[in-house]
Design a protein around this motif. Structure first.
Motif, mmCIF file in Angstrom:
data_model
loop_
_atom_site.group_PDB
_atom_site.id
_atom_site.type_symbol
_atom_site.label_atom_id
_atom_site.label_comp_id
_atom_site.label_asym_id
_atom_site.label_seq_id
_atom_site.Cartn_x
_atom_site.Cartn_y
_atom_site.Cartn_z
ATOM 1 N N THR A 144 5.550 -2.515 -36.023
ATOM 2 C CA THR A 144 6.828 -2.036 -35.502
ATOM 3 C C THR A 144 6.557 -1.333 -34.174
ATOM 4 O OG1 THR A 144 7.708 -1.772 -37.720
ATOM 5 C CG2 THR A 144 8.855 -0.611 -35.957
ATOM 6 N N THR A 145 7.280 -1.761 -33.143
ATOM 7 C CA THR A 145 7.041 -1.275 -31.781
ATOM 8 C C THR A 145 8.045 -0.195 -31.390
ATOM 9 O OG1 THR A 145 8.527 -2.824 -30.692
ATOM 10 C CG2 THR A 145 6.277 -3.604 -31.177
ATOM 11 N N PRO A 146 7.739 0.552 -30.331
ATOM 12 C CA PRO A 146 8.691 1.544 -29.825
ATOM 13 C C PRO A 146 9.963 0.905 -29.260
ATOM 14 C CG PRO A 146 6.490 1.941 -28.935
ATOM 15 C CD PRO A 146 6.457 0.623 -29.653
ATOM 16 N N TRP A 147 9.917 -0.399 -28.962
ATOM 17 C CA TRP A 147 11.102 -1.068 -28.421
ATOM 18 C C TRP A 147 11.903 -1.774 -29.515
ATOM 19 C CZ3 TRP A 147 6.258 -1.282 -26.351
ATOM 20 C CH2 TRP A 147 5.450 -2.348 -26.743
ATOM 21 N N HIS A 148 11.693 -1.336 -30.756
ATOM 22 C CA HIS A 148 12.543 -1.727 -31.882
ATOM 23 C C HIS A 148 12.435 -3.209 -32.238
ATOM 24 C CE1 HIS A 148 14.171 2.296 -31.470
ATOM 25 N NE2 HIS A 148 14.301 2.036 -30.193
ATOM 26 N N SER A 149 11.214 -3.677 -32.356
ATOM 27 C CA SER A 149 10.960 -5.021 -32.857
ATOM 28 C C SER A 149 9.697 -4.962 -33.711
ATOM 29 C CB SER A 149 10.799 -6.021 -31.704
ATOM 30 O OG SER A 149 9.710 -5.680 -30.876
ATOM 31 N N VAL A 150 9.503 -6.002 -34.509
ATOM 32 C CA VAL A 150 8.286 -6.122 -35.300
ATOM 33 C C VAL A 150 7.533 -7.310 -34.720
ATOM 34 C CG1 VAL A 150 7.277 -6.486 -37.570
ATOM 35 C CG2 VAL A 150 9.400 -5.178 -37.351
ATOM 36 N N ASN A 151 6.357 -7.041 -34.144
ATOM 37 C CA ASN A 151 5.602 -8.047 -33.408
ATOM 38 C C ASN A 151 4.264 -8.318 -34.069
ATOM 39 O OD1 ASN A 151 7.679 -7.211 -31.729
ATOM 40 N ND2 ASN A 151 6.456 -7.233 -29.879
ATOM 41 N N ALA A 152 3.886 -9.591 -34.153
ATOM 42 C CA ALA A 152 2.570 -9.988 -34.646
ATOM 43 C C ALA A 152 1.898 -10.805 -33.548
ATOM 44 C CB ALA A 152 2.683 -10.812 -35.919
ATOM 45 N N ARG A 153 0.595 -10.648 -33.383
ATOM 46 C CA ARG A 153 -0.152 -11.369 -32.360
ATOM 47 C C ARG A 153 -1.067 -12.395 -33.005
ATOM 48 N NH1 ARG A 153 -1.323 -9.151 -27.297
ATOM 49 N NH2 ARG A 153 0.382 -7.808 -26.710
#
Length: 167
Positions: A113-122
């Motif tokens: 969960t990022t500070p820009w309000h998304s859940v990101n996977a790499r």
């Protein structure tokens, strides 16, 4: 300027062209596993082949070096991304990441969960692409109302852009 006053963009599509040594594996991964529908495909008698996959709405995200470093630090904890990274918005980033790893992608970082309000996977994916799959947690309007989600000093996008923050 309100959205009704914004002129239409002269650019109709952003297309990322990728050379894949293992063409079949890359097509299988992006078309069949990630689920990008085939828009067109061409081949010639000399073995040349290309497939164009529809990835929905495209954006060009331009980040300065400090932002690129911050995104890597938040999502992965270290610097890993090359100068170009491809990001795909999905409905469920955790399930998509699991499906892509099962199909041969290498997980670089789990869903975060990022500070820009998304859940990101790499992931490192076929055709030597470093990719992000991301799931938005807020609507564009909700993000636009937050501090730091615009391009002018007041924090609001002068273009009325729908996209509030980095990926």
């Amino acid at each position: 300027m309100n959205p009704s006053e914004i002129p239409a963009s002269p650019v109709r599509q952003l297309r990322l062209v990728v050379e894949a040594d293992d063409y079949e594996a890359a097509v299988r991964f992006y078309r069949d596993v990630l689920g990008l529908p085939e828009q067109a495909a061409y081949s010639s008698g000399d073995g040349a082949r290309v497939v164009i996959l529809d990835a929905g709405r495209a954006t060009l995200e331009i980040a300065n070096p400090e932002q690129k470093q911050m995104i890597d630090d938040v999502e992965v904890g270290r610097q890993v991304a090359p100068r170009i990274r491809v990001a795909f918005e999905v409905a469920d980033s955790a399930a998509t990441a699991d499906r892509l790893v099962a199909a041969g992608a290498e997980q670089v970082a789990p869903p975060t969960t990022t500070p820009w309000h998304s859940v990101n996977a790499r992931l490192d994916a076929p055709a030597a692409l470093h990719i992000t799959v991301f799931q938005e947690l807020r609507t564009p309007d909700e993000r636009a109302a937050l501090d730091g989600f615009g391009t002018d000093p007041a924090g609001s996008s002068p273009s009325g852009a729908e996209d509030g923050g980095p990926r």
